[in-house]
Design an enzyme around this catalytic site. Structure first.
Site, PDB file in Angstrom:
ATOM      1  N   CYS A 156     -14.611  49.979 -81.475  1.00  0.00           N
ATOM      2  CA  CYS A 156     -15.030  48.865 -82.340  1.00  0.00           C
ATOM      3  C   CYS A 156     -14.232  48.915 -83.648  1.00  0.00           C
ATOM      4  O   CYS A 156     -13.029  48.730 -83.637  1.00  0.00           O
ATOM      5  CB  CYS A 156     -16.547  48.916 -82.543  1.00  0.00           C
ATOM      6  SG  CYS A 156     -17.229  47.479 -83.396  1.00  0.00           S
ATOM      7  N   ASP A 213     -16.965  39.918 -74.349  1.00  0.00           N
ATOM      8  CA  ASP A 213     -17.158  40.337 -75.739  1.00  0.00           C
ATOM      9  C   ASP A 213     -17.210  39.086 -76.611  1.00  0.00           C
ATOM     10  O   ASP A 213     -16.199  38.410 -76.807  1.00  0.00           O
ATOM     11  CB  ASP A 213     -16.005  41.243 -76.161  1.00  0.00           C
ATOM     12  CG  ASP A 213     -16.204  41.896 -77.518  1.00  0.00           C
ATOM     13  OD1 ASP A 213     -16.920  41.314 -78.361  1.00  0.00           O
ATOM     14  OD2 ASP A 213     -15.645  42.984 -77.730  1.00  0.00           O
ATOM     15  N   HIS A 245     -18.992  43.662 -75.440  1.00  0.00           N
ATOM     16  CA  HIS A 245     -18.558  44.564 -76.499  1.00  0.00           C
ATOM     17  C   HIS A 245     -19.315  45.886 -76.368  1.00  0.00           C
ATOM     18  O   HIS A 245     -20.435  45.938 -75.889  1.00  0.00           O
ATOM     19  CB  HIS A 245     -18.844  43.924 -77.868  1.00  0.00           C
ATOM     20  CG  HIS A 245     -18.253  44.677 -79.010  1.00  0.00           C
ATOM     21  ND1 HIS A 245     -16.907  44.685 -79.274  1.00  0.00           N
ATOM     22  CD2 HIS A 245     -18.831  45.453 -79.965  1.00  0.00           C
ATOM     23  CE1 HIS A 245     -16.675  45.425 -80.338  1.00  0.00           C
ATOM     24  NE2 HIS A 245     -17.828  45.907 -80.774  1.00  0.00           N
TER      25      HIS A 245
END
Length: 276
Positions: A156, A213, A245
């Site tokens: 991330c 995502d 995600h």
């Protein structure tokens, strides 16, 4: 109440124990890697303005270990990141995850992502790159790391940093970026994004992204892939069509076991291919 200086704060700061407050509920599927046969725990990394905490894991025996920088999510260096370091150590690596937000605030003590985002938004890219340089230096000089076999991976927020640090440091042999943001606004403290360095990137980076995502549109992933193909880094991007995600985050509902395991195998092969 006596004011605590920034230098004193970062010198005395420590890592979170367990998971960050903002991430529960913790799911039963969470992976727990033991530290048997390892040296694992918190260390202090000397940086330009003091020291920062980091989690380090490595085999208890041996030396000259291939070294992996493990770059945190928005939630900081909590138990999930620490477990990833232990997973690497079980494979024979020295893995180290520095706490890169600590000057701006201790995100592990915050209870919601809405409190965390303003802290992270204040973290300058230049500070992060400098801290990672210092972490590599410490790993080599103080923890039996091999500077000639350096890799980086991040998740991330850390996925974005993986791309940027691979472009920044000629020491990095290979990187693996998990669903890191590729585009965005720029500012004095955030002068660019991965897409801006893609065509000139020389270090091979493997990008692992989710087709579902909602925070990283597929058109930005395709733009990044196109820029990479115009360069000479041998970088690649893999998109898992049904993955959301944070599909590697085994403590969260976003976890997708099949894609996470396949991505972890790809990471190991990528590092091996490029000498990490």
């Amino acid at each position: 109440m006596k004011e605590i200086t920034r230098r004193k704060f970062i010198a005395t700061a420590t890592l979170a124990t367990g998971f960050a407050i903002a991430v529960p509920p913790i799911l039963a599927q969470v992976i727990n890697t033991d530290d048997q046969g390892l040296i694992a725990g918190e260390v202090k990394i000397p940086v330009q303005d003091g020291t920062i905490p980091a989690y380090r894991a490595m085999p208890a025996r041996g030396n000259n270990f291939p070294t992996v920088l493990v770059i945190q999510e928005i939630f900081g260096v909590h138990e999930h990141l620490q477990d990833i370091c232990r997973r690497f150590a079980k494979l024979g690596y020295l893995a180290i995850a520095p706490e890169l937000f600590i000057r701006q605030g201790d995100v592990s003590k915050l209870s919601s992502i809405d409190e965390i985002r303003p802290i992270v938004a204040k973290v300058p890219d230049g500070q992060v790159l400098s801290d990672l340089d210092a972490t590599v230096n410490w790993a080599v000089k103080s923890s039996r790391g091999n500077a000639e076999r350096l890799g980086i991976t991040g998740f991330c927020w850390g996925g974005r940093i993986t791309w940027l640090y691979a472009a920044h440091s000629p020491q990095v042999k290979a990187g693996v970026a998990w669903y890191g943001r590729l585009v965005g606004d720029t500012s004095e403290i955030i002068p660019g994004h991965p897409i801006d360095i893609a065509s000139t990137l020389r270090t091979p980076v493997l990008g692992l992204y989710g087709g579902k995502d909602t925070g990283i549109p597929l058109d930005t992933v395709e733009s990044m892939r196109s820029r990479l193909q115009s360069g000479s880094s041998q970088s690649e991007i893999i998109v898992y069509p049904d993955a959301p995600h944070a599909f590697f985050a085994d403590y969260r509902p976003s976890y997708r076991e099949a894609e996470a395991k396949e991505g972890w195998q790809r990471l190991q092969a990528w590092f091996k291919k490029y000498g990490v």
